[in-house]
Design a protein around this motif. Structure first.
Motif, PDB file in Angstrom:
ATOM      1  N   ASN A 158       0.846  -1.187   0.000  1.00 42.56           N
ATOM      2  CA  ASN A 158       0.000   0.000   0.000  1.00 42.56           C
ATOM      3  C   ASN A 158       0.885   1.243   0.000  1.00 42.56           C
ATOM      4  O   ASN A 158       1.616   1.484   0.967  1.00 42.56           O
ATOM      5  N   PRO A 159       0.856   2.047  -1.058  1.00 41.92           N
ATOM      6  CA  PRO A 159       1.719   3.245  -1.111  1.00 41.92           C
ATOM      7  C   PRO A 159       1.476   4.205   0.043  1.00 41.92           C
ATOM      8  O   PRO A 159       2.369   4.966   0.417  1.00 41.92           O
ATOM      9  N   ALA A 160       0.268   4.173   0.617  1.00 45.75           N
ATOM     10  CA  ALA A 160      -0.053   5.096   1.703  1.00 45.75           C
ATOM     11  C   ALA A 160       0.440   4.596   3.056  1.00 45.75           C
ATOM     12  O   ALA A 160       0.423   5.334   4.040  1.00 45.75           O
ATOM     13  N   GLU A 161       0.898   3.352   3.104  1.00 42.33           N
ATOM     14  CA  GLU A 161       1.344   2.774   4.369  1.00 42.33           C
ATOM     15  C   GLU A 161       2.793   3.157   4.655  1.00 42.33           C
ATOM     16  O   GLU A 161       3.624   3.228   3.742  1.00 42.33           O
ATOM     17  N   ASN A 162       3.086   3.413   5.926  1.00 46.52           N
ATOM     18  CA  ASN A 162       4.460   3.710   6.335  1.00 46.52           C
ATOM     19  C   ASN A 162       5.238   2.400   6.401  1.00 46.52           C
ATOM     20  O   ASN A 162       5.317   1.749   7.439  1.00 46.52           O
ATOM     21  N   ILE A 163       5.812   2.000   5.269  1.00 44.87           N
ATOM     22  CA  ILE A 163       6.517   0.720   5.189  1.00 44.87           C
ATOM     23  C   ILE A 163       7.986   0.938   5.538  1.00 44.87           C
ATOM     24  O   ILE A 163       8.714   1.607   4.812  1.00 44.87           O
ATOM     25  N   TRP A 164       8.409   0.393   6.665  1.00 43.16           N
ATOM     26  CA  TRP A 164       9.795   0.555   7.113  1.00 43.16           C
ATOM     27  C   TRP A 164      10.544  -0.773   7.073  1.00 43.16           C
ATOM     28  O   TRP A 164      11.646  -0.889   7.598  1.00 43.16           O
ATOM     29  N   PHE A 165       9.932  -1.752   6.430  1.00 39.82           N
ATOM     30  CA  PHE A 165      10.558  -3.059   6.273  1.00 39.82           C
ATOM     31  C   PHE A 165      10.534  -3.412   4.791  1.00 39.82           C
ATOM     32  O   PHE A 165       9.840  -2.776   3.995  1.00 39.82           O
ATOM     33  N   ASP A 166      11.304  -4.415   4.410  1.00 39.27           N
ATOM     34  CA  ASP A 166      11.378  -4.792   3.000  1.00 39.27           C
ATOM     35  C   ASP A 166      10.038  -5.332   2.503  1.00 39.27           C
ATOM     36  O   ASP A 166       9.301  -5.997   3.232  1.00 39.27           O
ATOM     37  N   SER A 167       9.743  -5.050   1.256  1.00 37.43           N
ATOM     38  CA  SER A 167       8.544  -5.575   0.618  1.00 37.43           C
ATOM     39  C   SER A 167       8.753  -7.050   0.288  1.00 37.43           C
ATOM     40  O   SER A 167       9.701  -7.416  -0.410  1.00 37.43           O
ATOM     41  N   VAL A 168       7.865  -7.902   0.791  1.00 37.61           N
ATOM     42  CA  VAL A 168       7.965  -9.335   0.502  1.00 37.61           C
ATOM     43  C   VAL A 168       7.817  -9.576  -0.998  1.00 37.61           C
ATOM     44  O   VAL A 168       8.547 -10.379  -1.592  1.00 37.61           O
ATOM     45  N   ALA A 169       6.882  -8.867  -1.614  1.00 38.41           N
ATOM     46  CA  ALA A 169       6.666  -9.039  -3.049  1.00 38.41           C
ATOM     47  C   ALA A 169       7.921  -8.672  -3.841  1.00 38.41           C
ATOM     48  O   ALA A 169       8.287  -9.359  -4.803  1.00 38.41           O
ATOM     49  N   ALA A 170       8.596  -7.594  -3.424  1.00 38.08           N
ATOM     50  CA  ALA A 170       9.803  -7.170  -4.135  1.00 38.08           C
ATOM     51  C   ALA A 170      10.929  -8.178  -3.958  1.00 38.08           C
ATOM     52  O   ALA A 170      11.656  -8.492  -4.908  1.00 38.08           O
ATOM     53  N   VAL A 171      11.092  -8.691  -2.735  1.00 39.26           N
ATOM     54  CA  VAL A 171      12.140  -9.689  -2.489  1.00 39.26           C
ATOM     55  C   VAL A 171      11.860 -10.959  -3.289  1.00 39.26           C
ATOM     56  O   VAL A 171      12.761 -11.553  -3.889  1.00 39.26           O
ATOM     57  N   ALA A 172      10.597 -11.380  -3.320  1.00 35.91           N
ATOM     58  CA  ALA A 172      10.236 -12.570  -4.094  1.00 35.91           C
ATOM     59  C   ALA A 172      10.521 -12.358  -5.577  1.00 35.91           C
ATOM     60  O   ALA A 172      11.006 -13.266  -6.266  1.00 35.91           O
ATOM     61  N   ALA A 173      10.241 -11.149  -6.062  1.00 38.50           N
ATOM     62  CA  ALA A 173      10.511 -10.857  -7.474  1.00 38.50           C
ATOM     63  C   ALA A 173      12.005 -10.903  -7.768  1.00 38.50           C
ATOM     64  O   ALA A 173      12.430 -11.396  -8.821  1.00 38.50           O
ATOM     65  N   GLU A 174      12.822 -10.393  -6.836  1.00 33.84           N
ATOM     66  CA  GLU A 174      14.276 -10.434  -7.023  1.00 33.84           C
ATOM     67  C   GLU A 174      14.771 -11.866  -7.189  1.00 33.84           C
ATOM     68  O   GLU A 174      15.701 -12.134  -7.953  1.00 33.84           O
ATOM     69  N   HIS A 175      14.142 -12.785  -6.454  1.00 37.63           N
ATOM     70  CA  HIS A 175      14.576 -14.182  -6.489  1.00 37.63           C
ATOM     71  C   HIS A 175      13.754 -15.025  -7.468  1.00 37.63           C
ATOM     72  O   HIS A 175      13.863 -16.251  -7.474  1.00 37.63           O
ATOM     73  N   ARG A 176      12.918 -14.347  -8.252  1.00 42.90           N
ATOM     74  CA  ARG A 176      12.127 -15.007  -9.296  1.00 42.90           C
ATOM     75  C   ARG A 176      11.250 -16.129  -8.731  1.00 42.90           C
ATOM     76  O   ARG A 176      11.157 -17.221  -9.289  1.00 42.90           O
ATOM     77  N   LEU A 177      10.618 -15.844  -7.611  1.00 41.39           N
ATOM     78  CA  LEU A 177       9.742 -16.821  -6.978  1.00 41.39           C
ATOM     79  C   LEU A 177       8.293 -16.527  -7.348  1.00 41.39           C
ATOM     80  O   LEU A 177       7.868 -15.365  -7.343  1.00 41.39           O
ATOM     81  N   PRO A 178       7.507 -17.541  -7.671  1.00 40.83           N
ATOM     82  CA  PRO A 178       6.085 -17.315  -7.975  1.00 40.83           C
ATOM     83  C   PRO A 178       5.383 -16.715  -6.770  1.00 40.83           C
ATOM     84  O   PRO A 178       5.569 -17.174  -5.640  1.00 40.83           O
ATOM     85  N   THR A 179       4.573 -15.691  -7.014  1.00 43.18           N
ATOM     86  CA  THR A 179       3.984 -14.918  -5.919  1.00 43.18           C
ATOM     87  C   THR A 179       2.497 -14.704  -6.156  1.00 43.18           C
ATOM     88  O   THR A 179       2.064 -14.447  -7.277  1.00 43.18           O
TER      89      THR A 179
END
Length: 455
Positions: A188-209
């Motif tokens: 959520n772009p409106a959320e104060n995200i101070w931790f890594d995005s799980v979706a982004a990390v999964a994409a980096e490792h080419r994991l189905p999400t």
């Protein structure tokens, strides 16, 4: 920082004497390649000044330097694996820290990798090892050649290049585990995200999400069934999972909870532990059941909560504890011998979600109670707050004053300025010195507070 094309992983053990020369040659060689890169130093429990020198190098070049500090000497192999887990580049090069591998040669490895190779090795023409080590290496090479009938010279040379695909495969095979599916939430772009995005990390490792809006969604059940999992692991997933889905895991479904169960079952356990003045919390791996955080305990790792720790600091400790707990438990889980310890709910507690309004300070309470609240919801959480003329003031950073240093029995409870220093006077007469008071996300001074109070 741009996503690096090249990651250089360097294990370090008691290399303080040569690190300055390594830094000088390495970064010059990498800058000359004119490509985005990162250098990952893995300090393998050095007992000299290596860790301090690596910290200095990180401060000098933070955009291209990353440092991993292992809490013991685990050996070169484990240090390399730790570096592989952190590496983000499409090409990963390993290098010894003692300059036996010339960093100026990295460009040649990159060139070969760009030709489409998955792996490129190197051979040292002039080895600087001791006579004993050279003889031992020669004997090992001869023995391996007799057994495998494969001639391989200088297998021990650390200067190697790997493709992203190879490193991802190594990472997944560390315990013989393949990640078949990652399930997470939409960022959520409106959320104060101070931790890594799980979706982004999964994409980096080419994991189905998959990112369903509901933990009971039919598409989620179908996707998990298609993955045919041996295990399901949940790490701070935001939705409850139904028993039908959990039953799809042949060897069990497990959750990592951020407390020492059975204490602090439920939501935001780290924050609640600090609110309650706990001096210890941790991570618990447990079986998942229909009831939250109620399944049998597989393993736990405790961490201390120091007197001035904030929730973010404790959360980081618990994250490391969770990694250790899972890593240590995986062999027994895979072999089917993991323990199932009783999770006696009657001896614990259950906590609900917290809202920003829960951070409102009651200055009539004792100082320790108020200070615990400040620490428990300090940024990046919404923050403990008080109000003056309807304006919300958030205490972002503070420190409890020792009993023998300052008591203010004659001052009314609430925000007070003493000798141009901002304090919070509490119900028991003790004070909290406020180092950072914020209004609408901006720090304000004592003078601004005075003006606000008198307006």
């Amino acid at each position: 920082m741009k996503t690096p094309e090249l990651s250089v992983v360097i294990p370090v053990y008691n290399e303080a004497a040569g690190l300055s020369a390594l830094f000088d040659r390495l970064y010059k060689a990498l800058d000359a390649l004119a490509l985005p890169y990162e250098v990952i130093f893995v300090n393998d429990g050095s007992q000299d000044q290596s860790a301090a020198l690596l910290a200095d190098q990180f401060r000098a070049q933070p955009n291209s330097t990353r440092v991993i500090l292992l809490n013991g000497n685990y050996g070169q192999h484990m240090a390399i694996l730790a570096g592989f887990e952190a590496a983000r580049g499409e090409i990963i090069v390993t290098l010894d820290a003692d300059l036996q591998n010339p960093p100026e040669e990295i460009g040649k490895l990159v060139q070969k990798m760009r030709e489409g190779h998955d792996y490129v090795g190197t051979i040292r023409h002039q080895r600087q090892d001791s006579l004993w080590r050279r003889k031992a290496s020669r004997a090992m090479n001869q023995l391996r050649e007799r057994i495998t009938h494969i001639r391989m010279t200088d297998q021990g040379c650390m200067m190697r290049a790997y493709s992203r695909h190879i490193v991802d495969t190594i990472n997944r095979c560390a315990h013989g585990v393949e990640v078949a599916l990652v399930v997470t939430h939409q960022d959520n772009p409106a959320e104060n995200i101070w931790f890594d995005s799980v979706a982004a990390v999964a994409a980096e490792h080419r994991l189905p999400t998959l990112m369903p809006t509901d933990g009971h969604a039919s598409e989620l059940l179908a996707a998990v069934r298609a993955a045919n999992p041996d295990f399901i692991f949940s790490f701070y997933y935001r939705h409850m999972l139904n028993p039908e889905l959990l039953a799809l895991a042949r060897q069990g479904a497990f959750n990592m909870h951020g407390s020492l169960l059975p204490k602090y079952r439920g939501r935001v356990p780290v924050n609640w532990a600090i609110v309650q003045g706990e001096t210890q919390t941790g991570a618990t791996l447990h079986e998942m059941t229909a009831k939250p955080d109620a399944g049998a305990i597989v393993a736990q790792t405790a961490v201390p909560i120091l007197p001035d720790d904030t929730a973010a600091q404790v959360f980081n400790k618990v994250t490391v504890a969770a990694e250790q707990t899972l890593w240590n438990s995986l062999p027994a889980l895979l072999s089917g011998t993991a323990p199932r310890l009783p999770n006696i709910l009657a001896k614990g507690s259950y906590c609900g979600a917290r809202k920003p309004e829960d951070g409102r300070i009651d200055w009539h309470q004792p100082a320790q109670t108020i200070y615990n609240l400040i620490r428990a919801v300090a940024p990046p959480y919404p923050g403990a707050f008080t109000e003056i003329h309807g304006k919300r003031l958030v205490i972002a950073r503070a420190r409890l004053v020792a009993v023998d240093q300052l008591t203010c029995p004659d001052l009314p409870s609430g925000l007070q300025i003493v000798d141009n220093t901002l304090f919070g006077i509490c119900g028991d007469g003790r004070a909290i010195v406020i180092h950072d008071l914020q209004h609408q996300g901006r720090s304000i001074s004592s003078a601004e507070l005075t003006e606000m109070t008198n307006t």
